[in-house]
Design a protein around this motif. Sequence first.
Motif, PDB file in Angstrom:
ATOM      1  N   ARG A 214      23.089  46.667  32.268  1.00  0.00           N
ATOM      2  CA  ARG A 214      24.187  46.669  31.307  1.00  0.00           C
ATOM      3  C   ARG A 214      24.233  47.947  30.473  1.00  0.00           C
ATOM      4  N   THR A 215      23.443  48.961  30.874  1.00  0.00           N
ATOM      5  CA  THR A 215      23.295  50.152  30.040  1.00  0.00           C
ATOM      6  C   THR A 215      23.741  51.402  30.784  1.00  0.00           C
TER       7      THR A 215
ATOM      8  N   ASP B  16      26.207  50.558  25.650  1.00  0.00           N
ATOM      9  CA  ASP B  16      26.530  49.297  26.311  1.00  0.00           C
ATOM     10  C   ASP B  16      27.629  49.582  27.322  1.00  0.00           C
TER      11      ASP B  16
END
Length: 732
Positions: free
Chosen positions: A96-97, A111
Amino acid sequence: MNCPRIACAFATSVAAIFCCYPHAALHAAERPSSTSKTATGKGNVDWPIYGGQSANNHYSALRQINRGNVHSLRVAWTFDTHETGGLQTSPLIVGRTMFAYTPSLKVIALDATSGKLLWTFDPGIKGTQPSRGLTYWSDGTENRLFAGVMNFLYALDPATGKEIASFGEDGRIDLRKQLRGDYQQQSIAMTTPGVIYKDLIIVGGRNPETHPAPPGDIRAFDVRTGALRWSFHTIPHPGEEGYNTWPADAWLTSGAANNWAGMTVDVKRGILYAPTGSAVDDFYGADRVGDDLYANTLLALDAATGKQIWHFQGVHHDIWDRDFPSPPSLITVFKDGKHVDALAQTTKQGYLYLFDRVTGKPLFPIEERPYAASSVPGEVTSPTQPRPLIPEPFGRQVITRDTLTNRTPEAHQFVLDKFNTVHSDGQFVPFSVDKDTIVFPGFDGGAEWGGSAVDPSTGVLYVNENEMAWLARLTEAQHEGTPGDKAYHSLCGVCHGVNGEGAPPAFPSLAGIGTRLPDKDIALTIHQGKGRMPGFPSVDDALMQSLLEYIKDSKIGLTASNAPGGDKQEMVAGASAKTSNASASSAGEQRYQFTGYHKFLDQDGYPAISPPWGTLNAIDLNTGKYLWKIPFGEYPELAVKGMKNTGSENYGGPIVTAGGLVFIGATIFDKKMRALDSHTGTVLWQTVLPYAGLATPATYMVDGKQYVVIATGGGRDPKSPSGGEYVAFALP
């Protein structure tokens, strides 16, 4: 190999590396990293490697965004770094990064669904060189993020952005060390990220292109400790293959022949593919007579040991700055009735080479063509240079009167008058003393550092290219005068011009610099570099004072109309894609030097040739035939007058997806990002970015939603501001 000048060497000890795999399917290492069962499922699909995956083919199996719905693409989020200077970064996405840089080379984690800042790593060093990406390593338990900042390689904890103190010296390696001589006198910077093979991070670097410059060794470091595990000498030492293609002491005095463009790894076979650039000096090679292996060479090395497997030299004794500009793409093609695991390499010349990636055998014929010898005293050019016969070059190769601009009658006459005074005979024409030679494709390609995208399901390669002509000449080097006078002409003159006029915005004019900047700021830039300028730490205090006195002298900053090489209108914005400088050798003073980078432009600053001034190409690697070719980019002020689809300069590469789309930014002046039908080249969606997107995009999926993200920063158009903003798109 077909030709005796195409060198290919094998080591019997590496035979065990080569295993048999089913050639009809992609190797697992060449598939994008994914935690979802399908590319349209509910999970995540990463973009964890510069170039998308280890095959460096800029490909994603995602198809949620496709030909049928791409017209609905909208901005999903933006992140503004609030810095200026431009961005060339292709970010990484893991889970998610998203990991990326700011223009000043701070490392950031966002994010990937919202663009929210998670952490920032500030190394305390003001980054003044471009950095195009990062490197992520994981063994399934431990994770590390590697970031190049100037001459340092940092190991960071991806979760926090904190330095991992056990790596190198308190979390970083100084890449100036373990090269040659006093490391504090060396100049090297990370431009393109390193690549991972097992527990190694393998790096090249960006070097100056005039003396003094360190050798361009390719080095592998332990990902945990930072210890040097192996080094490949691109300027061979005594007893090493290729040593006899240089003068006997070149390994002690010559420099560069470096991998600044990045590398590709065949993970299953353990083969590293590393393309290199030219040796110093870029444009006059009297002190390196010979073919100069392994400059301008595509190297295939055992990734575990650095031992050579095969090599191909694309330019013998380069004096035209014809570096290999990007890492090759790996692909499986259908050739002579069977599937062959291949490697595709683009070039600044507009050539596309295709090799069997295991043996180095060309999959399309290559011939050595004869070229004229140099008339410049001391220079000894190669009698031949290689050229692939298939595919046809994706860039035009020669400028004639019939291909000059007809934008207006006045523009045509202006460039015709100039054309009548220059040499124009295509590729590999040696430069003359005090007479311009047209370099076409220009110093910025052809193909450039953005690289190519390849669809593994079709074998089609997509590459954008520049169609810009440049003018080049040599002049007798200035060996008289003060130490500062001589230092200026040897270190600064090729970029800022022999009279300091520069080539804005890439190489600024030095006129009046003494009234604009204090001495300490000028000296800091000379020592550390800035933008395309490398640092020159070897300039000591006494020489610095003399150099400062010279560049503040009234002789600096004469109008371009008084400078060798043409009138003021021809000294308009532009520069090569990497650092370049003039010629004064630590091995002895050179007799001739390059006068500076000058684009061949009309009186209004537009290209002197007829359009297209930039193209996007689709080439079937199975046959070598073109699927399509289109003009790429526009000048907005010409488009509103009806002169559309001219093409323009472009930097940053494409990506291709299973959704049948090619995504690309890259165009300097219209600042657009486009999505094209990969089968036809039809533009299906486009949007104007905050700044020109001079970077390669990335695409990924989080929670079943596909995103496309690009770094926007501009910096190449002198009429437009620069910045640093990331923009992500998704379907509503």
